[in-house]
Design a protein around this motif. Structure first.
Motif, short mmCIF file in Angstrom:
data_model
loop_
_atom_site.label_atom_id
_atom_site.label_comp_id
_atom_site.label_asym_id
_atom_site.label_seq_id
_atom_site.Cartn_x
_atom_site.Cartn_y
_atom_site.Cartn_z
N VAL A 256 0.86 -1.17 0.00
CA VAL A 256 0.00 0.00 0.00
C VAL A 256 0.90 1.22 0.00
N CYS A 257 0.96 1.91 -1.13
CA CYS A 257 1.88 3.04 -1.28
C CYS A 257 1.33 4.29 -0.60
N GLN A 258 2.24 5.06 -0.03
CA GLN A 258 1.94 6.37 0.54
C GLN A 258 2.98 7.36 0.03
N PRO A 259 2.62 8.62 -0.15
CA PRO A 259 3.61 9.61 -0.60
C PRO A 259 4.81 9.66 0.33
N GLY A 260 5.99 9.65 -0.27
CA GLY A 260 7.23 9.67 0.49
C GLY A 260 7.80 8.31 0.80
N MET A 261 7.05 7.24 0.52
CA MET A 261 7.50 5.88 0.83
C MET A 261 8.60 5.44 -0.14
N ALA A 262 9.65 4.84 0.40
CA ALA A 262 10.71 4.25 -0.43
C ALA A 262 10.28 2.86 -0.86
N VAL A 263 10.39 2.57 -2.15
CA VAL A 263 9.94 1.29 -2.70
C VAL A 263 11.00 0.72 -3.64
N ILE A 264 10.86 -0.57 -3.92
CA ILE A 264 11.66 -1.25 -4.93
C ILE A 264 10.73 -1.56 -6.10
#
Length: 328
Positions: free
Chosen positions: A94-102
């Protein structure tokens, strides 16, 4: 003394270079394209904005999120792109603004990883035989780097090899007795698809995995016994072979109980999800004991424990046999 150390260092470097070249050449194997992964690599990014959310009025999430990402590495570093975030516990989040992802990026091809076991299996060698060969090479390298070619390392090498072969044989016998095979594993459908397009014998993969799983514990207890016998012989060189064998058995008897428990707990922890589901559904005993998943875990613990137990007398016997002949 200095000359001996330099010679040993040169031998190690030559063996490492030769082994690396062999592995590189051996990995030049034709692999059938089972999944189109050309140009797919994993890269770091950061979520900038949620273009379309998948949150429903009842609080559940259905479908995928469409998000805006800022790439942090790779050829597109610094650029802003749109991406699809799947709704799943395995590969999605569940993505949120500012989240670091691969993210999976389709820009450049990924480098392969050098292996020995997998190329042998892909070339049609039986997984059990490939596992034995790989284990022998790992054992030889480990024992040489720890002690060089001493009688202690040779005894530990032989005991470890005997232990893992015993574990593998026990697994095959146990599996035959209770009608368990490599075709009872949970991901057999995917493996059968791979087998249709390669030379892999998927029926042996389960038993090759048990051999690898028991390698570390068996090597540990083999070295414990042989090291204890070598130290006892060093302090009491006139000890008889019978007394040395008895001492090795006494040391091994104390260690093999905890080592067997360690293996059983490791297998239990690796399949904790299976046990939790069985407990939550309160399955009947007959259904539980006859399920393939539970049977395989019991087989793993049973066979690995057999390998550990049989390693002790093998290690003690080899330590006694390699004792000086004049001290019978």
């Amino acid at each position: 003394m200095i000359h001996s150390r330099w010679f040993r260092l040169v031998v190690i470097v030559v063996l490492m270079v030769a082994g690396g070249l062999f592995l590189w050449q051996y990995n030049q194997v034709d692999k059938p394209q089972l999944v189109n992964s050309d140009g797919r690599v994993f890269e770091k990014a950061r979520v900038v904005d949620i273009v379309r959310d998948n949150l429903q009025e009842d609080g559940s999430r259905v479908g995928d999120q469409i998000v805006t990402l800022r790439m942090e590495d790779g050829p597109d570093a610094g650029q802003t792109v749109q991406a699809n975030c799947p709704n799943g516990l395995l590969f999605g989040t569940v993505c949120q603004p500012g989240m670091a992802v691969i993210v999976i990026s389709a820009n450049v091809g990924a480098m392969g990883v050098l292996f020995l076991f997998f190329p042998m299996v892909l070339r049609g060698m039986g997984p059990v035989a490939a596992a034995v060969i790989t284990s022998v090479i790992v054992l030889a390298a480990t024992m040489y780097l720890i002690n060089g070619w001493t009688k202690k390392s040779l005894a530990a090498f032989g005991a470890t090899l005997g232990g893992i072969l015993t574990a593998c044989l026990a697994a095959i016998i146990f599996g035959h007795a209770v009608n368990l095979s490599g075709y009872n594993v949970s991901n057999i459908e995917n493996l059968m698809f791979v087998a249709q397009n390669t030379l892999i014998d998927v029926g042996q993969i389960l038993f090759a995995g048990i051999l690898f799983a028991s390698l570390g514990a068996v090597m540990d207890i083999a070295m414990d016994v042989t090291a204890a016998c070598a130290e006892l012989e060093r302090h009491k060189p006139d000890i008889s072979r019978k007394a040395l064998f008895t001492a090795g058995m006494n040391v091994g008897r104390d260690v093999m109980g905890t080592m067997s428990t360690t293996l059983i707990l490791a297998f239990f922890g690796g399949s904790l999800g299976v046990w939790l589901l069985d407990y939550a559904y309160d399955l009947p005993y007959l259904q539980l004991i006859n399920s393939n998943a539970v049977g395989i875990e019991i087989m793993k613990g049973f066979s690995a424990s057999f390998g550990v137990i049989f390693t002790v007398p093998i290690a003690a016997a080899l330590s006694a046999v390699t004792h000086k002949v004049e001290h019978k």
